[in-house]
Write a protein that holds these residues in place. Structure first.
Motif, PDB file in Angstrom:
ATOM      1  N   SER A   1       0.806  -1.222   0.000  1.00  0.00           N
ATOM      2  CA  SER A   1       0.000   0.000   0.000  1.00  0.00           C
ATOM      3  C   SER A   1       0.839   1.271   0.000  1.00  0.00           C
ATOM      4  CB  SER A   1      -0.956   0.010   1.202  1.00  0.00           C
ATOM      5  OG  SER A   1      -0.226  -0.005   2.418  1.00  0.00           O
ATOM      6  N   SER A   2       2.010   1.222   0.650  1.00  0.00           N
ATOM      7  CA  SER A   2       2.821   2.438   0.754  1.00  0.00           C
ATOM      8  C   SER A   2       3.362   2.903  -0.592  1.00  0.00           C
ATOM      9  CB  SER A   2       3.982   2.220   1.730  1.00  0.00           C
ATOM     10  OG  SER A   2       4.836   1.188   1.272  1.00  0.00           O
ATOM     11  N   MET A   3       3.376   2.016  -1.593  1.00  0.00           N
ATOM     12  CA  MET A   3       3.879   2.437  -2.902  1.00  0.00           C
ATOM     13  C   MET A   3       2.796   3.119  -3.746  1.00  0.00           C
ATOM     14  SD  MET A   3       4.080  -0.871  -5.482  1.00  0.00           S
ATOM     15  CE  MET A   3       5.605  -1.451  -4.814  1.00  0.00           C
ATOM     16  N   PHE A   4       1.518   2.999  -3.316  1.00  0.00           N
ATOM     17  CA  PHE A   4       0.426   3.572  -4.095  1.00  0.00           C
ATOM     18  C   PHE A   4       0.183   5.030  -3.731  1.00  0.00           C
ATOM     19  CE2 PHE A   4      -1.292  -0.979  -3.729  1.00  0.00           C
ATOM     20  CZ  PHE A   4      -0.608  -1.380  -4.862  1.00  0.00           C
ATOM     21  N   GLU A   5      -0.290   5.785  -4.709  1.00  0.00           N
ATOM     22  CA  GLU A   5      -0.714   7.153  -4.448  1.00  0.00           C
ATOM     23  C   GLU A   5      -1.993   7.122  -3.600  1.00  0.00           C
ATOM     24  OE1 GLU A   5       0.825   9.949  -5.201  1.00  0.00           O
ATOM     25  OE2 GLU A   5       2.461   8.871  -6.181  1.00  0.00           O
ATOM     26  N   PRO A   6      -2.260   8.189  -2.838  1.00  0.00           N
ATOM     27  CA  PRO A   6      -3.467   8.207  -1.999  1.00  0.00           C
ATOM     28  C   PRO A   6      -4.753   7.917  -2.766  1.00  0.00           C
ATOM     29  CG  PRO A   6      -2.028  10.008  -1.380  1.00  0.00           C
ATOM     30  CD  PRO A   6      -1.415   9.374  -2.599  1.00  0.00           C
ATOM     31  N   ASP A   7      -4.892   8.473  -3.974  1.00  0.00           N
ATOM     32  CA  ASP A   7      -6.122   8.228  -4.728  1.00  0.00           C
ATOM     33  C   ASP A   7      -6.215   6.773  -5.184  1.00  0.00           C
ATOM     34  OD1 ASP A   7      -3.987   8.584  -6.479  1.00  0.00           O
ATOM     35  OD2 ASP A   7      -5.216   9.443  -8.070  1.00  0.00           O
ATOM     36  N   GLN A   8      -5.073   6.124  -5.425  1.00  0.00           N
ATOM     37  CA  GLN A   8      -5.080   4.709  -5.778  1.00  0.00           C
ATOM     38  C   GLN A   8      -5.509   3.862  -4.582  1.00  0.00           C
ATOM     39  OE1 GLN A   8      -0.960   4.414  -7.215  1.00  0.00           O
ATOM     40  NE2 GLN A   8      -1.737   3.981  -9.258  1.00  0.00           N
ATOM     41  N   GLN A   9      -5.008   4.210  -3.399  1.00  0.00           N
ATOM     42  CA  GLN A   9      -5.395   3.475  -2.195  1.00  0.00           C
ATOM     43  C   GLN A   9      -6.890   3.612  -1.927  1.00  0.00           C
ATOM     44  OE1 GLN A   9      -2.725   3.831   1.271  1.00  0.00           O
ATOM     45  NE2 GLN A   9      -1.295   4.936  -0.036  1.00  0.00           N
ATOM     46  N   ARG A  10      -7.406   4.829  -2.053  1.00  0.00           N
ATOM     47  CA  ARG A  10      -8.841   5.052  -1.849  1.00  0.00           C
ATOM     48  C   ARG A  10      -9.654   4.270  -2.870  1.00  0.00           C
ATOM     49  NH1 ARG A  10      -9.725   6.886   3.217  1.00  0.00           N
ATOM     50  NH2 ARG A  10      -8.760   8.909   3.623  1.00  0.00           N
ATOM     51  N   ASP A  11      -9.182   4.253  -4.097  1.00  0.00           N
ATOM     52  CA  ASP A  11      -9.882   3.550  -5.168  1.00  0.00           C
ATOM     53  C   ASP A  11      -9.989   2.061  -4.856  1.00  0.00           C
ATOM     54  OD1 ASP A  11     -11.159   3.312  -7.635  1.00  0.00           O
ATOM     55  OD2 ASP A  11      -9.291   2.900  -8.697  1.00  0.00           O
ATOM     56  N   ILE A  12      -8.897   1.479  -4.383  1.00  0.00           N
ATOM     57  CA  ILE A  12      -8.905   0.058  -4.025  1.00  0.00           C
ATOM     58  C   ILE A  12      -9.816  -0.193  -2.832  1.00  0.00           C
ATOM     59  CG2 ILE A  12      -7.489  -1.836  -3.130  1.00  0.00           C
ATOM     60  CD1 ILE A  12      -5.135  -0.637  -4.747  1.00  0.00           C
ATOM     61  N   LEU A  13      -9.696   0.633  -1.803  1.00  0.00           N
ATOM     62  CA  LEU A  13     -10.490   0.440  -0.590  1.00  0.00           C
ATOM     63  C   LEU A  13     -11.981   0.640  -0.829  1.00  0.00           C
ATOM     64  CD1 LEU A  13      -8.131   2.152   1.999  1.00  0.00           C
ATOM     65  CD2 LEU A  13      -8.784  -0.267   1.958  1.00  0.00           C
TER      66      LEU A  13
END
Length: 371
Positions: free
Chosen positions: A193-205
């Protein structure tokens, strides 16, 4: 009577068919003969440790597991850790109904079912990209040690590294997003998760189940994500108070938002990349401090003497602060820091305008701001 017997047999066959629909079989191969006769484990990962759920033995280079999978669950196939091996001895596998194949060779592969096949394809691409990154780093290190590292070569190597890293991030992101509701995709998300951009993390979650988001380690990721967004570019700095080398309390607000451009540099004396980056910061500070530029060092050291010696050795003449708590410092979570060096550049009002300017890019940005 015959009809009754026929119906009984058919009912039994249907029942067996239903049971078989849940059956999984793992067939494994091990190329290294040193593992012959040793145990292979099927392990479940918990918050505290790896728990063995099944054991097999390598015979003639093969091993197997079987059972029923009521639900698809993440397991790790692990070879005997006491054997000296040059390659991976553990691989994650989604235990789901069907035939699953695992091969431990120079490259570890897993497949057989839809999700495991997809993971294997992703993993092979991932390893190829990691190999390319290693080659780029080796090229950089060789040029540096031979004294042939020019500015143009450094820029070329950095660009090449960034391009490969973007591909690696995109690869992990796509797999995690498409598989966030199975345990293999969830495992990849948690570990990457730490390698993803914040918007990518939100998108996955946003596509994840409530039960997954309720897990403690996922709550931690969400908390870190909230912190990331709180200190995103365009947001005002978040204040904190630590101690200077003399033991006096100092706050970031003593410098930030006071009419100067401020670089907040998170570093440590033990951090090799921080030491390599510091000459660029020193150069920028000497050139622009008279024009309204300040640097504030925030150290993640543990020992006061090591910290202060690092300040002296690296010619850091700007304000410094630390709580000497290493990665346990509250500042780590406050600014969602996953590695150092980590820098943020604040404008005169204390608003974050850039992050992680490396090498000559710091001076280039300051030249733009303070011509």
């Amino acid at each position: 009577m015959r009809k009754l017997i026929y119906l009984t047999i058919m009912a039994g066959l249907v029942l067996m068919s239903c049971q078989n629909n849940k059956e999984y079989k793992v067939r494994g191969e091990v190329a290294n003969e040193a593992f012959e006769g040793t145990n292979v484990y099927l392990q479940k990962m918990t918050d505290d440790a790896m728990i063995i759920t099944d054991t097999s033995v390598v015979r003639n280079g093969e091993f197997s597991f079987s059972g029923n999978a009521e639900v698809a669950e993440l397991r790790f196939v692990t070879l005997d850790e006491t054997v000296n091996a040059e390659h991976d001895i553990r691989v994650p596998v989604l235990i789901e109904p069907g035939k699953i194949n695992v091969s431990f060779d120079t490259i570890v592969t897993v497949g057989g079912t839809e999700v495991n096949n997809a993971y294997n394809n992703m993993r092979q691409e991932q390893q190829a990209l990691v190999k390319q990154i290693r080659e780029v780093v080796e090229r950089f290190n060789a040029a540096q040690s031979e004294g042939t590292l020019t500015e143009s070569l450094e820029a070329e190597v950095n660009q090449e590294y960034d391009n490969i890293n973007k591909q690696l991030i995109e690869l992990n992101y796509n797999f995690a997003k498409n598989n966030i509701n199975n345990e293999l995709g969830q495992y990849l998300f948690i570990t990457s998760s730490s390698m993803f951009e914040p918007d990518q993390q939100r998108d996955i979650l946003n596509n994840a189940s409530d039960s997954f988001k309720a897990k403690e380690n996922v709550k931690h990721i969400v908390g870190r994500l909230d912190n990331l967004e709180r200190v995103a570019i365009g947001k005002k700095f978040v204040d904190f108070t630590l101690a200077d080398p003399q033991g006096n309390e100092v706050s970031l607000s003593d410098y930030a938002g006071q009419g100067k451009y401020v670089l907040v540099d998170f570093w440590a004396a033990w951090c090799g990349p921080c030491r390599r980056e510091m000459p660029y910061v020193v150069s920028a500070y000497e050139k622009y401090k008279s024009k309204g530029f300040e640097v504030v060092g925030v150290s993640f050291d543990q020992d006061h003497e090591t910290w202060t010696q690092g300040i002296k050795d690296l010619n850091m003449t700007w304000p410094q602060m630390s709580d000497l708590q290493y990665w346990s410092s509250p500042v780590v979570d406050l600014y969602a820091i996953v590695g150092i060096p980590h820098t943020i550049l604040l404008d005169k009002e204390g608003v974050i305008i850039e992050k992680n300017l490396r090498g000559d890019s710091l001076e280039a940005k300051l030249a733009e701001l303070m011509p």
